[in-house]
Design an enzyme around this catalytic site. Structure first.
Site, PDB file in Angstrom:
ATOM      1  N   ALA A 176      29.821  47.086  32.975  1.00 14.03           N
ATOM      2  CA  ALA A 176      31.124  46.755  32.637  1.00 14.03           C
ATOM      3  C   ALA A 176      31.927  47.059  34.150  1.00 14.03           C
ATOM      4  O   ALA A 176      31.602  47.894  35.259  1.00 14.03           O
ATOM      5  CB  ALA A 176      31.730  48.107  31.962  1.00 14.03           C
ATOM      6  N   GLY A 219      32.350  44.705  29.528  1.00 14.75           N
ATOM      7  CA  GLY A 219      33.665  44.649  29.577  1.00 14.75           C
ATOM      8  C   GLY A 219      34.377  44.728  30.966  1.00 14.75           C
ATOM      9  O   GLY A 219      33.963  45.406  31.844  1.00 14.75           O
ATOM     10  N   HIS A 242      40.933  28.044  45.994  1.00  7.38           N
ATOM     11  CA  HIS A 242      42.221  27.725  46.632  1.00  7.38           C
ATOM     12  C   HIS A 242      41.861  27.933  48.161  1.00  7.38           C
ATOM     13  O   HIS A 242      41.289  28.758  48.485  1.00  7.38           O
ATOM     14  CB  HIS A 242      43.348  28.495  46.416  1.00  7.38           C
ATOM     15  CG  HIS A 242      43.562  28.530  44.835  1.00  7.38           C
ATOM     16  ND1 HIS A 242      44.147  27.517  44.156  1.00  7.38           N
ATOM     17  CD2 HIS A 242      43.204  29.253  43.763  1.00  7.38           C
ATOM     18  CE1 HIS A 242      44.155  27.693  43.096  1.00  7.38           C
ATOM     19  NE2 HIS A 242      43.509  28.857  42.510  1.00  7.38           N
TER      20      HIS A 242
END
Length: 188
Positions: free
Chosen positions: A162, A144, A117
């Site tokens: 992670a 994760g 954007h």
């Protein structure tokens, strides 16, 4: 080619396009309906779940597992290789092509973004945007709660720790981690 087809092609080509058009919203809703069916299906019904994924994704290998819930924008711009596993809460914003190789493991709460954007608020308020493709190589493990940002290419045999935020390309055979992700260790 219709006006909308032109805007769709601009999206795929990484050009600025009018994301506020009704046709884009209609396609997003169509995808959400299929995802609602996928995310609310009995998880023991693996054949039906895989069938929904095959109808949703642009392409995929024979052996794929995506734990519910899964979210994406269009699905058709996602291409997944063989032996793919994604844990709970995978989110892929696939305005551009997302290519994921073979033998890729994705931990829970991972997000992959292609949408961009404008920084200028006036331009952003016009609902214009562009997209940059993401490519993830073979034999990659994404830990994760990691986030892959637009335009990033991840090489082969990579481990992403992670909670990492991957803001730039990652070469093959490394472990990366942090925000922004940096090389922690070379594997070869």
């Amino acid at each position: 080619m219709s006006d909308f087809d032109t805007e769709w092609q601009k999206m795929l080509d990484g050009e600025v396009y009018d994301a506020g058009r009704r046709e884009f919203l209609d396609r997003l809703i169509d995808t959400r309906e299929r995802l609602w069916e996928f995310n609310n299906m009995n998880p023991r019904n693996t054949d039906a779940l895989t069938g929904i994924l095959r109808g949703l994704l642009g392409s995929c290998g024979e052996h794929i597992t995506v734990n519910q819930p899964f979210r994406c924008d269009y699905g058709c711009n996602i291409h997944v290789g063989e032996k793919f596993f994604a844990n709970f809460n995978l989110t892929i914003l696939d305005e551009a092509r997302v290519t994921i190789g073979d033998n890729v493991l994705i931990g829970p709460n991972v997000s992959i973004y292609t949408a961009c954007h404008p920084l200028d608020a006036i331009e952003r308020n016009k609902w214009v945007e562009w997209a940059e493709p993401v490519t993830i190589g073979n034999n990659v493990w994404i830990g994760g709660s990691s986030t892959i940002l637009p335009g990033v290419t991840v090489g082969d045999n990579v481990v992403i720790g992670a909670g990492s935020v991957v803001t730039r390309d990652v070469p093959s055979d490394v472990v990366v981690g942090g925000n922004p992700a940096r090389i922690i260790k070379r594997l070869a």
